[in-house]
Design an enzyme around this catalytic site. Sequence first.
Site, PDB file in Angstrom:
ATOM      1  CG  HIS A  85      63.303  75.709  77.761  1.00 19.54           C
ATOM      2  ND1 HIS A  85      62.517  76.783  78.461  1.00 19.54           N
ATOM      3  CD2 HIS A  85      62.398  74.783  78.261  1.00 19.54           C
ATOM      4  CE1 HIS A  85      61.616  76.425  78.965  1.00 19.54           C
ATOM      5  NE2 HIS A  85      61.577  75.366  78.884  1.00 19.54           N
ATOM      6  CD  GLU A 157      59.439  74.250  75.933  1.00 20.36           C
ATOM      7  OE1 GLU A 157      59.448  73.887  76.908  1.00 20.36           O
ATOM      8  OE2 GLU A 157      60.461  74.964  75.648  1.00 20.36           O
TER       9      GLU A 157
END
Length: 241
Positions: A85, A157
């Site tokens: 992430h 992302e």
Amino acid sequence: MNKLISEAREFALSSSDIVEKAVRHHIDIGVAPTYLSLQTVKQSAHPSMIVAAQNVHFKENGAYTGEVSIPMLKELNIGWVIIGHSERRTYDNETSEKCNLKIKALLANNMVPVYCVGETLEQFENGLTKTVVRDQIVKGLEGISASDVKKIVIAYEPVWSIGTGKNASTEIAEDVCHFIREVVSELAGKEASEQTRILYGGSVKPENIKAYLSLEDVDGALVGGASLKIESYQLLLDNII
């Protein structure tokens, strides 16, 4: 790093109707609470709710203080794990090479890695998005067979949109997600690229989720802040259907 165990339990219990609606419409839906809340959410949520961990170590055990292993997650029947992430890359020096080790370990344990890739604002402004994303994918998927690549979920992302309220335009999201599919095709073949699920993440909200999910190469969304309240979580689903 949101929700106490009690708050996560309340969310899980309140989400049953939402999950049932998702199942009726053939939509996969899930949450990724903190380690401390995983067992509570897994036990309290609807059986069809995907419950994912936010990270994991690639070693099964050992002197790795503060880490959590795959066997520990499997004991809780956790089958999905977010890897790489942007916040872990930014704050915890997570590298694509380390992500590769984690992805291989998860696949060996029949678990689903959700591998996150994306560029910073500086890289975006300098036109380096595809260079950065390609490097992350190549390193993250190194040594993984085509049959296993199909089992990996890849989430694009853009780091500059995480927690900023800024979101990539649908044009940018589609362009980068299509590029990701092309890179996967180069590495693992067309069949693998077509079967790999690609998500967009970054300031996804109820009001824009449908636009993202209508894109040809976007198969789903990795949602942050907008998934924290049960009302917003329900709206995310309602606005897809």
